[in-house]
Scaffold this active site. Structure first.
Site, PDB file in Angstrom:
ATOM      1  N   VAL A  87      14.002   0.069  18.210  1.00  0.00           N
ATOM      2  CA  VAL A  87      14.266   0.363  19.588  1.00  0.00           C
ATOM      3  C   VAL A  87      15.318  -0.826  19.984  1.00  0.00           C
ATOM      4  CG1 VAL A  87      13.846   0.735  22.077  1.00  0.00           C
ATOM      5  CG2 VAL A  87      12.411   1.959  20.035  1.00  0.00           C
ATOM      6  N   THR A 100       1.176   1.015   5.566  1.00  0.00           N
ATOM      7  CA  THR A 100      -0.372   1.557   5.300  1.00  0.00           C
ATOM      8  C   THR A 100      -1.209   0.388   4.993  1.00  0.00           C
ATOM      9  OG1 THR A 100      -1.548   2.811   3.315  1.00  0.00           O
ATOM     10  CG2 THR A 100       0.784   2.130   2.882  1.00  0.00           C
ATOM     11  N   ARG A 147      -1.382  14.262   9.553  1.00  0.00           N
ATOM     12  CA  ARG A 147      -1.118  15.142   8.083  1.00  0.00           C
ATOM     13  C   ARG A 147      -0.454  16.366   8.472  1.00  0.00           C
ATOM     14  NH1 ARG A 147      -2.500  10.316   5.115  1.00  0.00           N
ATOM     15  NH2 ARG A 147      -4.623   9.632   5.583  1.00  0.00           N
ATOM     16  N   ILE A 188     -12.771   1.464  10.649  1.00  0.00           N
ATOM     17  CA  ILE A 188     -12.814   0.263  11.352  1.00  0.00           C
ATOM     18  C   ILE A 188     -11.559  -0.205  10.743  1.00  0.00           C
ATOM     19  CG2 ILE A 188     -14.410  -1.137   9.864  1.00  0.00           C
ATOM     20  CD1 ILE A 188     -15.652  -1.740  12.952  1.00  0.00           C
ATOM     21  N   GLY A 190      -1.265   8.051   7.147  1.00  0.00           N
ATOM     22  CA  GLY A 190      -2.384   7.164   7.690  1.00  0.00           C
ATOM     23  C   GLY A 190      -1.917   6.079   8.645  1.00  0.00           C
ATOM     24  N   ASP A 196      -3.335   0.420   2.548  1.00  0.00           N
ATOM     25  CA  ASP A 196      -3.682   0.283   1.201  1.00  0.00           C
ATOM     26  C   ASP A 196      -2.854  -0.702   0.376  1.00  0.00           C
ATOM     27  OD1 ASP A 196      -5.452   2.234   2.081  1.00  0.00           O
ATOM     28  OD2 ASP A 196      -4.301   3.944   1.577  1.00  0.00           O
ATOM     29  N   ASP A 238      -0.275   0.203  -1.502  1.00  0.00           N
ATOM     30  CA  ASP A 238      -0.089   0.995  -2.705  1.00  0.00           C
ATOM     31  C   ASP A 238       1.297   1.703  -2.856  1.00  0.00           C
ATOM     32  OD1 ASP A 238      -0.424   2.824  -0.651  1.00  0.00           O
ATOM     33  OD2 ASP A 238      -1.789   4.217  -1.485  1.00  0.00           O
ATOM     34  N   ASP A 264       3.243   6.543   0.851  1.00  0.00           N
ATOM     35  CA  ASP A 264       4.299   7.317  -0.275  1.00  0.00           C
ATOM     36  C   ASP A 264       4.304   8.630  -0.004  1.00  0.00           C
ATOM     37  OD1 ASP A 264       1.621   7.464  -1.096  1.00  0.00           O
ATOM     38  OD2 ASP A 264       1.729   6.595  -3.059  1.00  0.00           O
ATOM     39  N   ARG A 273      -8.095   3.998  -0.680  1.00  0.00           N
ATOM     40  CA  ARG A 273      -7.559   5.311  -1.694  1.00  0.00           C
ATOM     41  C   ARG A 273      -7.797   4.948  -3.022  1.00  0.00           C
ATOM     42  NH1 ARG A 273      -2.932   9.315   0.103  1.00  0.00           N
ATOM     43  NH2 ARG A 273      -1.905   7.769   1.735  1.00  0.00           N
TER      44      ARG A 273
HETATM   45  P1  ADP Z   1       0.962   8.513   3.862  1.00  0.00           P
HETATM   46  O1  ADP Z   1       2.174   8.710   4.161  1.00  0.00           O
HETATM   47  O2  ADP Z   1       0.125   7.355   4.274  1.00  0.00           O
HETATM   48  O3  ADP Z   1       0.941   8.479   2.036  1.00  0.00           O
HETATM   49  P2  ADP Z   1       0.241  11.509   3.275  1.00  0.00           P
HETATM   50  O4  ADP Z   1       0.178  11.491   1.928  1.00  0.00           O
HETATM   51  O5  ADP Z   1      -0.743  12.204   4.075  1.00  0.00           O
HETATM   52  O6  ADP Z   1       0.111   9.923   3.692  1.00  0.00           O
HETATM   53  O7  ADP Z   1       1.721  11.991   3.657  1.00  0.00           O
HETATM   54  C1  ADP Z   1       2.031  11.894   4.956  1.00  0.00           C
HETATM   55  C2  ADP Z   1       2.947  13.219   5.451  1.00  0.00           C
HETATM   56  O8  ADP Z   1       4.082  13.112   4.585  1.00  0.00           O
HETATM   57  C3  ADP Z   1       2.164  14.543   4.985  1.00  0.00           C
HETATM   58  O9  ADP Z   1       1.232  14.907   5.894  1.00  0.00           O
HETATM   59  C4  ADP Z   1       3.448  15.452   4.912  1.00  0.00           C
HETATM   60  O10 ADP Z   1       3.851  15.824   6.162  1.00  0.00           O
HETATM   61  C5  ADP Z   1       4.530  14.660   4.229  1.00  0.00           C
HETATM   62  N1  ADP Z   1       4.603  14.759   2.902  1.00  0.00           N
HETATM   63  C6  ADP Z   1       3.948  14.377   1.938  1.00  0.00           C
HETATM   64  N2  ADP Z   1       4.182  14.787   0.686  1.00  0.00           N
HETATM   65  C7  ADP Z   1       5.447  15.510   0.926  1.00  0.00           C
HETATM   66  C8  ADP Z   1       6.352  16.302   0.249  1.00  0.00           C
HETATM   67  N3  ADP Z   1       6.202  16.518  -1.190  1.00  0.00           N
HETATM   68  N4  ADP Z   1       7.312  17.110   0.821  1.00  0.00           N
HETATM   69  C9  ADP Z   1       7.454  16.686   2.058  1.00  0.00           C
HETATM   70  N5  ADP Z   1       6.767  16.155   2.972  1.00  0.00           N
HETATM   71  C10 ADP Z   1       5.622  15.600   2.295  1.00  0.00           C
END
Ligand code: ADP
Length: 320
Positions: free
Chosen positions: A25, A126, A73, A251, A12, A128, A130, A104, A172
């Site tokens: 950079v 993020t 994602r 938003i 996200g 959140d 979290d 995470d 979340r």
């Molecule tokens: P956020 O980073 O905001 O928590 P997601 O949970 O969607 O968002 O994770 C972002 C991306 O990280 C996922 O779409 C995927 O590409 C990668 N990812 C998440 N979990 C794993 C995992 N266990 N192994 C490898 N890549 C992962």
């Protein structure tokens, strides 16, 4: 010695991601390290969408919301086969290390790559808040500002019409955004995952508040707890008071990053490049008691976030 670093934003998006890229950079240039931008998170890494980032590319982005590199994602990245292709794309360009900006989920991707021999550092971004290993994530304070401004507006119309307003807030499974925005906007009632109750019990508490307080009021609720349109109808029927539901939704994710997020992003970006240069890998950056620190990504993924929910909840009750 690290000579080339790739950077990507994943999961996200959050305001302040651009400020992180800028910090990376510029620090890279100062330390004689080439920085490569990877489009659309892990998907772009797999699809080989990698380009050298010139300093001129980041001159005007510190104040821009979103992420100019794009995010995605890409659940297929959990498969080793996909990650091997991504690693080949890095090796073709002799990129030795990666900085991964995200939540995470992105940390989990970073850890997997780290275990496969790519030096990875992750930066928490993020809305959140979290992520384990940091008091704050980049984007959190901007989202709080957006939510508070939105609730202020809802309160105006709620007061004019003597309505009950229910506001659904993203986050979340984390109630931080709901808790702090409620305190900052003077919400009369709030529900977070830790205080979820049946709609019947909720109604009893709302009725108590109606008796005690003014005619109109605002209820803040974290997403994924109720169907709030349905809840508004239920409360309206049972209290005989006009009730409206507003879902803030995406938003919350946009907008110009506030100063706190820009500074946090710049500090973390600078620190991430420096520790990569010093030979660290598999680390996530955090801020603890205003100091920038690093911990193991692995540890951060294992642990549960120790938060100050109880403190904020108590405070919010005292302030209603
Ligand atoms: P956020 O980073 O905001 O928590 P997601 O949970 O969607 O968002 O994770 C972002 C991306 O990280 C996922 O779409 C995927 O590409 C990668 N990812 C998440 N979990 C794993 C995992 N266990 N192994 C490898 N890549 C992962």
């Amino acid at each position: 010695m690290i000579k080339k670093i790739g950077v990507l934003t994943s999961g996200g998006d959050a305001p302040g991601m651009n400020a992180v890229i800028r910090g990376i950079v510029i620090t890279g240039k100062q330390l004689g390290i080439e920085i490569f931008g990877i489009k659309d998170g892990f998907l772009g890494l797999y699809k080989n969408k990698i380009k050298k980032l010139k300093v001129s590319k980041v001159f005007d982005i510190i104040n821009k919301g979103g992420t100019f590199l794009g995010s995605s994602r890409f659940p297929q990245f959990k498969k080793k086969k996909k990650r091997l292709i991504a690693i080949k794309n890095l090796q073709k360009r002799n990129i030795d290390a990666l900085i991964i900006i995200g939540g995470d989920g992105s940390y989990a991707g970073a850890q997997k790559l780290n275990e496969m021999g790519i030096s990875c550092i992750s930066i928490p971004s993020t809305i959140d808040n979290d992520v384990v290993g940091t008091d704050y994530t980049i984007g959190y304070y901007t989202a709080l500002e957006t939510i508070v401004q939105s609730i202020d507006k809802i309160r105006d119309t709620s007061a004019s019409h003597n309505r009950i307003s229910i506001v659904e807030i993203m986050g979340r499974n984390c109630g931080d955004l709901t808790l702090l925005s409620s305190i900052a906007s003077g919400c009369e009632f709030l529900v977070i995952p830790e205080t979820k109750k049946s709609k019947e019990k909720l109604l009893v508490e709302i009725k108590k508040r109606i008796k005690k307080r003014k005619k109109h009021f605002v209820i803040a609720i974290t997403e994924n707890l109720y169907d709030i349109k349905f809840l508004a109808k239920y409360i309206e029927k049972k209290t005989n008071r006009e009730t409206r539901a507003t879902i803030l939704g995406y938003i919350q994710r946009g907008g110009t990053p506030v100063v706190y997020d820009r500074i946090l992003a710049s500090r973390m970006a600078h620190y991430a490049v420096e520790i990569l240069k010093d030979g660290f890998s598999g680390k996530c950056i955090g801020i603890k008691k205003e100091k920038i620190i690093h911990t193991d990504i692995k540890k951060s993924l294992k642990n549960k976030k120790k938060n100050s929910t109880r403190y904020w909840l108590n405070l919010s009750k005292k302030l209603f």
